[in-house]
Design an enzyme around this catalytic site. Structure first.
Site, mmCIF file in Angstrom:
data_model
loop_
_atom_site.group_PDB
_atom_site.id
_atom_site.type_symbol
_atom_site.label_atom_id
_atom_site.label_comp_id
_atom_site.label_asym_id
_atom_site.label_seq_id
_atom_site.Cartn_x
_atom_site.Cartn_y
_atom_site.Cartn_z
ATOM 1 N N ALA A 73 0.822 -1.212 0.000
ATOM 2 C CA ALA A 73 0.000 0.000 0.000
ATOM 3 C C ALA A 73 0.855 1.261 0.000
ATOM 4 O O ALA A 73 0.411 2.309 -0.493
ATOM 5 C CB ALA A 73 -0.940 0.002 1.199
ATOM 6 N N THR A 74 2.060 1.191 0.541
ATOM 7 C CA THR A 74 2.948 2.358 0.483
ATOM 8 C C THR A 74 3.232 2.727 -0.968
ATOM 9 O O THR A 74 3.199 3.904 -1.345
ATOM 10 C CB THR A 74 4.259 2.082 1.240
ATOM 11 O OG1 THR A 74 3.977 1.962 2.637
ATOM 12 C CG2 THR A 74 5.266 3.212 1.035
ATOM 13 N N ASN A 155 -5.356 3.730 11.427
ATOM 14 C CA ASN A 155 -4.546 2.600 11.860
ATOM 15 C C ASN A 155 -4.306 2.571 13.357
ATOM 16 O O ASN A 155 -3.977 1.520 13.912
ATOM 17 C CB ASN A 155 -3.195 2.611 11.130
ATOM 18 C CG ASN A 155 -2.516 3.958 11.160
ATOM 19 O OD1 ASN A 155 -3.057 4.942 10.671
ATOM 20 N ND2 ASN A 155 -1.327 4.013 11.740
ATOM 21 N N GLN A 183 -6.626 -0.369 6.555
ATOM 22 C CA GLN A 183 -7.146 -0.805 7.854
ATOM 23 C C GLN A 183 -8.643 -1.107 7.824
ATOM 24 O O GLN A 183 -9.226 -1.422 8.865
ATOM 25 C CB GLN A 183 -6.849 0.257 8.915
ATOM 26 C CG GLN A 183 -5.377 0.490 9.175
ATOM 27 C CD GLN A 183 -4.674 -0.716 9.790
ATOM 28 O OE1 GLN A 183 -5.312 -1.628 10.315
ATOM 29 N NE2 GLN A 183 -3.354 -0.726 9.728
ATOM 30 N N SER A 203 -3.346 -3.614 1.103
ATOM 31 C CA SER A 203 -2.133 -4.401 1.308
ATOM 32 C C SER A 203 -2.496 -5.753 1.897
ATOM 33 O O SER A 203 -3.192 -5.826 2.913
ATOM 34 C CB SER A 203 -1.180 -3.654 2.252
ATOM 35 O OG SER A 203 0.082 -4.267 2.297
ATOM 36 N N ALA A 204 -2.017 -6.831 1.289
ATOM 37 C CA ALA A 204 -2.452 -8.180 1.657
ATOM 38 C C ALA A 204 -2.107 -8.563 3.084
ATOM 39 O O ALA A 204 -2.867 -9.278 3.745
ATOM 40 C CB ALA A 204 -1.841 -9.196 0.691
ATOM 41 N N HIS A 205 -0.964 -8.105 3.577
ATOM 42 C CA HIS A 205 -0.530 -8.584 4.888
ATOM 43 C C HIS A 205 -1.359 -8.015 6.032
ATOM 44 O O HIS A 205 -1.214 -8.439 7.181
ATOM 45 C CB HIS A 205 0.962 -8.306 5.109
ATOM 46 C CG HIS A 205 1.304 -6.894 5.457
ATOM 47 N ND1 HIS A 205 1.609 -6.504 6.744
ATOM 48 C CD2 HIS A 205 1.415 -5.788 4.692
ATOM 49 C CE1 HIS A 205 1.896 -5.213 6.745
ATOM 50 N NE2 HIS A 205 1.786 -4.752 5.519
ATOM 51 N N CYS A 328 5.120 1.598 10.980
ATOM 52 C CA CYS A 328 6.044 2.267 10.066
ATOM 53 C C CYS A 328 6.768 3.433 10.730
ATOM 54 O O CYS A 328 7.659 4.029 10.155
ATOM 55 C CB CYS A 328 5.297 2.746 8.829
ATOM 56 S SG CYS A 328 4.615 1.394 7.848
#
Length: 387
Positions: A73-74, A155, A183, A203-205, A328
């Protein structure tokens, strides 16, 4: 070995066993480059198409080609902001972006970078509940506004922002709208059409898929200058060899995330509430932000008189993983930015602890966390000079 309890699921999640299972053949047997013309490459095409089908349906996009694979996603957030800079700011003279002070660093830092190039950025303040209003966005938009970028869910607090209302305003004003849904996916329903989103990052994770893979929804008909050059992958929009096993895993993770939405609300939400109510019985503990309009897995609590880092390490010694904020930025040990933004003193903002659950947490784990947290609060306050 002592039981380990993972309550940092807003930072990353464990991979679902079903996701790992569906990925394994593409790590072991079907490892060809999808761009190759031989059978090792072409045999991966059906699996990629099936994964993309799961992804676009998971966010209710209109077309499978609306979802572009990225590394995370970043990257997606950077692509939107920098792509809009090229397409709208440089070419059309629309030199203004609207965002919020509560955004993830991937958005805030990119906006800071664009400011160094001459872009004007409006950072909307959040209120005492940790949110913004659609009216704030409406008032901030000017004839020079190229993009509005607002996260779907925060988040740190889990607070859900009024995305559908903001999207409607942007559509009315003819302004591009981006939402970072990292999120939100897997916790609440995400519908890009209802949101009137032009761009959506994920983002998958963060929903029990593998790390190193993400996506960007780009509404049909919307152009975006590529961030990467060097190939014709993803219909020429994003260069780079397709990571087949991770794409397959992300597709399955999205499918499972949608299937578990009711479980998130009914089971995970109740576990979060049980944890929260128990922690609120500790003197001078408060929940940060609106407790109603939140995703069901997240709580951000402040324990007055105890540095968040001290509580974090005390929990860690008991094999309980939590966080003081965004992963992050958490190594910097700065005051929680959301608490600072809502007007808390820096001293109080340093007391924040984020606990974020997943569908793999159990009630026994929550009971153990309550016990350890309560004991740690007593012990740390006994040695604190500020309580």
């Amino acid at each position: 070995m002592l039981q380990r309890i993972y309550l940092d699921n807003n930072a990353t999640t464990r991979i679902d066993p079903k996701v790992k299972e569906i990925m394994d053949p593409f790590l072991r047997d079907h490892y060809g480059n999808p761009s190759s013309l031989h059978q090792f490459g072409t045999e991966t095409h059906p699996a990629i198409a099936e994964a993309l089908d799961k992804l676009y349906k998971g966010i209710n996009a209109r077309d499978i080609d609306d979802v572009i694979i990225t590394s995370c996603a970043t990257e997606s957030n950077n692509w939107v902001l920098k792509g809009v800079y090229f397409d709208e700011c440089l070419k059309k003279g629309k030199n203004h972006i609207v965002t919020t002070v509560a955004e993830h660093p991937a958005v805030r830092s990119t906006c800071n970078f664009l400011e160094s190039l001459g872009v004007e950025v409006t950072y909307l303040p959040i209120n005492e509940h940790g949110s913004i209003t659609a009216e704030q966005v409406k008032e901030a938009i000017t004839e020079k506004t190229a993009l509005v970028s607002v996260m779907w869910a925060n988040n740190e607090t889990g607070l859900i922002f009024p995305i559908e209302e903001i999207g409607a305003i942007c559509k009315e004003k003819g302004v591009l709208f981006h939402t970072d849904a990292v999120q939100a996916i897997g916790k609440i329903p995400v519908d890009v059409l209802k949101a009137n989103a032009d761009f959506l990052s994920f983002s998958a994770h963060k929903f029990h898929g593998p790390k190193g893979i993400g996506g960007l929804y780009i509404r049909s008909g919307v152009g975006l200058t590529p961030l990467f050059h060097g190939g014709e992958h993803m219909n020429g929009r994003r260069s780079g060899t397709l990571n087949v096993p991770y794409i397959v895993g992300m597709g399955e993770a999205m499918k499972l995330a949608v299937e578990h939405l009711d479980y998130e609300k009914e089971v995970v939400g109740k576990l979060r509430d049980k944890l929260e109510e128990a922690l609120l019985k500790i003197p001078d503990v408060m929940v940060v932000g609106d407790r109603i309009h939140r995703v069901p897995n997240t709580t951000l609590v402040s324990v007055r008189g105890i540095e968040g880092e001290a509580m974090l390490w005390d929990l860690n010694r008991s094999n309980i993983a939590a966080s003081t904020g965004s992963a992050c930025a958490s190594e910097d040990l700065e005051a929680n930015p959301v608490m600072v933004a809502i007007g808390a003193s820096k001293e109080l903002a340093h007391t924040a602890i984020r606990l974020s659950l997943s569908r793999f947490n159990t009630e026994a784990e929550i009971d153990k966390t309550i016990e350890v947290f309560s004991q740690a609060a007593i012990r740390l306050r006994n040695i604190s000079s500020s309580y």
